[in-house]
Design a protein around this motif. Structure first.
Motif, PDB file in Angstrom:
ATOM      1  N   GLN A  86       0.838  -1.191   0.000  1.00  0.00           N
ATOM      2  CA  GLN A  86       0.000   0.000   0.000  1.00  0.00           C
ATOM      3  C   GLN A  86       0.876   1.246   0.000  1.00  0.00           C
ATOM      4  N   ILE A  87       0.364   2.300  -0.623  1.00  0.00           N
ATOM      5  CA  ILE A  87       1.063   3.576  -0.637  1.00  0.00           C
ATOM      6  C   ILE A  87       0.566   4.388   0.549  1.00  0.00           C
ATOM      7  N   PRO A  88       1.415   4.741   1.506  1.00  0.00           N
ATOM      8  CA  PRO A  88       0.974   5.497   2.680  1.00  0.00           C
ATOM      9  C   PRO A  88       0.618   6.932   2.322  1.00  0.00           C
ATOM     10  N   ASP A  89      -0.060   7.607   3.256  1.00  0.00           N
ATOM     11  CA  ASP A  89      -0.592   8.922   2.949  1.00  0.00           C
ATOM     12  C   ASP A  89       0.476  10.006   2.820  1.00  0.00           C
ATOM     13  N   HIS A  90       1.710   9.736   3.264  1.00  0.00           N
ATOM     14  CA  HIS A  90       2.750  10.757   3.110  1.00  0.00           C
ATOM     15  C   HIS A  90       3.439  10.683   1.749  1.00  0.00           C
ATOM     16  N   GLN A  91       3.008   9.733   0.909  1.00  0.00           N
ATOM     17  CA  GLN A  91       3.647   9.563  -0.389  1.00  0.00           C
ATOM     18  C   GLN A  91       3.115  10.551  -1.411  1.00  0.00           C
ATOM     19  N   ASN A 109     -10.103   7.879  -4.747  1.00  0.00           N
ATOM     20  CA  ASN A 109     -10.603   8.039  -6.111  1.00  0.00           C
ATOM     21  C   ASN A 109      -9.611   7.492  -7.135  1.00  0.00           C
ATOM     22  N   ILE A 110      -8.335   7.812  -6.941  1.00  0.00           N
ATOM     23  CA  ILE A 110      -7.310   7.319  -7.861  1.00  0.00           C
ATOM     24  C   ILE A 110      -7.154   5.805  -7.725  1.00  0.00           C
ATOM     25  N   ASN A 111      -7.252   5.290  -6.508  1.00  0.00           N
ATOM     26  CA  ASN A 111      -7.134   3.848  -6.305  1.00  0.00           C
ATOM     27  C   ASN A 111      -8.286   3.106  -6.994  1.00  0.00           C
ATOM     28  N   ASN A 112      -9.498   3.657  -6.912  1.00  0.00           N
ATOM     29  CA  ASN A 112     -10.630   3.034  -7.607  1.00  0.00           C
ATOM     30  C   ASN A 112     -10.410   3.033  -9.114  1.00  0.00           C
ATOM     31  N   PHE A 113      -9.896   4.146  -9.634  1.00  0.00           N
ATOM     32  CA  PHE A 113      -9.599   4.232 -11.065  1.00  0.00           C
ATOM     33  C   PHE A 113      -8.524   3.215 -11.451  1.00  0.00           C
ATOM     34  N   PHE A 114      -7.477   3.145 -10.649  1.00  0.00           N
ATOM     35  CA  PHE A 114      -6.381   2.202 -10.897  1.00  0.00           C
ATOM     36  C   PHE A 114      -6.894   0.758 -10.882  1.00  0.00           C
ATOM     37  N   ARG A 115      -7.685   0.416  -9.869  1.00  0.00           N
ATOM     38  CA  ARG A 115      -8.216  -0.942  -9.749  1.00  0.00           C
ATOM     39  C   ARG A 115      -9.096  -1.299 -10.949  1.00  0.00           C
ATOM     40  N   GLU A 116      -9.992  -0.394 -11.317  1.00  0.00           N
ATOM     41  CA  GLU A 116     -10.888  -0.672 -12.445  1.00  0.00           C
ATOM     42  C   GLU A 116     -10.104  -0.791 -13.751  1.00  0.00           C
ATOM     43  N   THR A 117      -9.094   0.055 -13.924  1.00  0.00           N
ATOM     44  CA  THR A 117      -8.313   0.049 -15.158  1.00  0.00           C
ATOM     45  C   THR A 117      -7.556  -1.260 -15.349  1.00  0.00           C
ATOM     46  N   ILE A 118      -6.872  -1.722 -14.317  1.00  0.00           N
ATOM     47  CA  ILE A 118      -6.052  -2.925 -14.498  1.00  0.00           C
ATOM     48  C   ILE A 118      -6.832  -4.210 -14.291  1.00  0.00           C
ATOM     49  N   SER A 119      -8.111  -4.105 -13.900  1.00  0.00           N
ATOM     50  CA  SER A 119      -8.933  -5.301 -13.707  1.00  0.00           C
ATOM     51  C   SER A 119      -9.726  -5.668 -14.958  1.00  0.00           C
ATOM     52  N   LYS A 176     -14.277   9.900 -16.115  1.00  0.00           N
ATOM     53  CA  LYS A 176     -14.264  11.054 -17.021  1.00  0.00           C
ATOM     54  C   LYS A 176     -13.794  12.320 -16.302  1.00  0.00           C
ATOM     55  N   ILE A 177     -14.189  12.469 -15.040  1.00  0.00           N
ATOM     56  CA  ILE A 177     -13.746  13.634 -14.260  1.00  0.00           C
ATOM     57  C   ILE A 177     -12.238  13.584 -14.040  1.00  0.00           C
ATOM     58  N   LEU A 178     -11.742  12.401 -13.648  1.00  0.00           N
ATOM     59  CA  LEU A 178     -10.315  12.260 -13.354  1.00  0.00           C
ATOM     60  C   LEU A 178      -9.449  12.397 -14.600  1.00  0.00           C
ATOM     61  N   LEU A 179     -10.024  12.121 -15.760  1.00  0.00           N
ATOM     62  CA  LEU A 179      -9.249  12.147 -17.003  1.00  0.00           C
ATOM     63  C   LEU A 179      -9.352  13.472 -17.761  1.00  0.00           C
ATOM     64  N   LYS A 180      -9.997  14.473 -17.148  1.00  0.00           N
ATOM     65  CA  LYS A 180     -10.018  15.781 -17.791  1.00  0.00           C
ATOM     66  C   LYS A 180      -8.600  16.333 -17.834  1.00  0.00           C
ATOM     67  N   PRO A 181      -8.112  16.745 -19.000  1.00  0.00           N
ATOM     68  CA  PRO A 181      -6.713  17.196 -19.121  1.00  0.00           C
ATOM     69  C   PRO A 181      -6.330  18.278 -18.134  1.00  0.00           C
ATOM     70  N   ARG A 182      -7.217  19.218 -17.859  1.00  0.00           N
ATOM     71  CA  ARG A 182      -6.864  20.330 -16.980  1.00  0.00           C
ATOM     72  C   ARG A 182      -6.764  19.912 -15.518  1.00  0.00           C
ATOM     73  N   MET A 183      -7.246  18.691 -15.179  1.00  0.00           N
ATOM     74  CA  MET A 183      -7.177  18.242 -13.797  1.00  0.00           C
ATOM     75  C   MET A 183      -5.768  17.806 -13.400  1.00  0.00           C
ATOM     76  N   ASN A 184      -4.963  17.389 -14.370  1.00  0.00           N
ATOM     77  CA  ASN A 184      -3.581  16.987 -14.102  1.00  0.00           C
ATOM     78  C   ASN A 184      -3.497  15.924 -12.992  1.00  0.00           C
ATOM     79  N   THR A 185      -4.357  14.901 -13.087  1.00  0.00           N
ATOM     80  CA  THR A 185      -4.414  13.878 -12.038  1.00  0.00           C
ATOM     81  C   THR A 185      -3.532  12.683 -12.389  1.00  0.00           C
ATOM     82  N   PRO A 186      -3.171  11.852 -11.393  1.00  0.00           N
ATOM     83  CA  PRO A 186      -2.416  10.618 -11.657  1.00  0.00           C
ATOM     84  C   PRO A 186      -3.172   9.662 -12.578  1.00  0.00           C
ATOM     85  N   ALA A 187      -4.504   9.792 -12.622  1.00  0.00           N
ATOM     86  CA  ALA A 187      -5.291   8.910 -13.500  1.00  0.00           C
ATOM     87  C   ALA A 187      -4.865   9.065 -14.956  1.00  0.00           C
TER      88      ALA A 187
END
Length: 327
Positions: free
Chosen positions: A18-23, A142-152, A170-181
């Motif tokens: 797991q990635i801890p919250d300080h990462q 939110n990112i973990n749910n996206f990650f899980r769904e993507t690789i599953s 779709k929200i996480l993948l908006k270009p202006r959001m600059n998210t890890p998704a």
């Protein structure tokens, strides 16, 4: 601390991380992912006969780097990743694409197909108590749910449908959001592109399958990580401040976040800091701002003028006057 070299299959088959919250978030850029994929593909070929793309039957090991984790207490399963998140996340993205490509040959008589499909699945998830559990859990929900769904997803069509039609995706993948998704999606797409290009160099299906098996063998059994384990959280937090990821140094914002979390006295407060930090990042992303720049401007508006590279040290000095974030 203890250290041991581990192949990817040995590293992940019997462990969950797991990635801890300080990462920090997943920040690998296209060039980082491309370089890893090119290295692995070249490692599958005989360098002395490159014009024929002859495969190596017993390739040498490929050293991916070190990984620092905090060893769990007795009875706990998850290892906290202190250094190695970028590689672990990318490994999962590549593994899911490689497994998907091999599954196209599931009816083949080649016994390596089912064997490597099983190994690749072990790199991604484990079946426990009636459900699939991911080998890697990211700290942001939110990112973990996206990650899980993507690789599953079972194939690229299902992933594209999820990316295009799921409201949260779709929200996480908006270009202006600059998210890890966005970067996770890019890692999967690049893995798809590079593996397909590599196999398409061959004209017949047998040669394509041979290349996939060779790539899977290198990926699962020849990629080596030096696993460094520690039970001392104080050592881990201090170590975190000095770590650099492969080509991606820690930002001033990463270090500030870590310093604030060190002031917390319990898990609930750490989670509150992590949640508030995520909310701030999301809010400023709507205005196409980056967190390091935002923190610098915020500091300048409240205190004295400093150069950006001095931000962490100045904030750290001010935090020393605060005994703790919890009384």
């Amino acid at each position: 601390m203890q250290a041991s070299p581990e192949s990817l299959i040995n590293l992940l088959k019997s462990r969950k991380f797991q990635i801890p919250d300080h990462q920090r978030d997943y920040v690998w850029k296209e060039e980082n992912i491309k370089q890893l994929l090119m290295d692995l593909i070249e490692h599958c070929k005989n360098p002395e006969v490159t014009e024929n793309n002859r495969l190596i039957e017993k390739p040498k090991t490929y050293f991916l780097g070190s990984m620092v984790v905090c060893k769990p207490q007795v009875g706990e399963e998850l290892l906290e990743v202190i250094d190695g998140q970028q590689r672990l996340t990318t490994i999962a993205c590549v593994a899911t694409v490689l497994k998907e490509q091999l599954e196209k040959y599931i009816s083949s008589e080649n016994k390596d197909v089912k064997g490597f499909i099983s190994q690749l699945n072990d790199l991604i998830r484990v079946y426990s108590r009636g459900e699939w559990v991911m080998k890697l859990t990211l700290y942001d929900k939110n990112i973990n749910n996206f990650f899980r769904e993507t690789i599953s997803k079972d194939n690229f069509e299902q992933r594209n449908e999820y990316w295009s039609n799921n409201e949260n995706a779709k929200i996480l993948l908006k270009p202006r959001m600059n998210t890890p998704a966005i970067r996770i999606k890019k890692a999967v797409e690049l893995a798809q592109e590079f593996i397909k290009k590599y196999t398409d160099e061959s004209e017949n299906e047998k040669e394509k399958l041979d290349k996939l098996i060779s790539f899977a063998g290198v990926f699962c059994e020849c990629v080596i990580v030096l696993l460094i384990e520690s039970k001392d959280y104080a050592t881990v937090y201090n170590l975190f401040e000095s770590l650099n990821y492969r080509g991606m140094p820690l930002t001033q914002a990463d270090l500030v976040k870590n310093q604030i979390i060190k002031k917390c006295l319990n898990g609930d407060e750490k989670q509150n800091v992590s949640d508030d930090w995520a909310d701030i990042k999301e809010a400023i992303a709507h205005h196409e701002l980056l967190l390091p720049e935002f923190l610098h401007v915020s500091y300048l508006s409240r205190f004295e003028y400093i150069k950006r590279e001095k931000l962490f040290n100045n904030i750290k000095d001010k935090l020393t006057t605060i005994p703790a974030l919890v009384s």
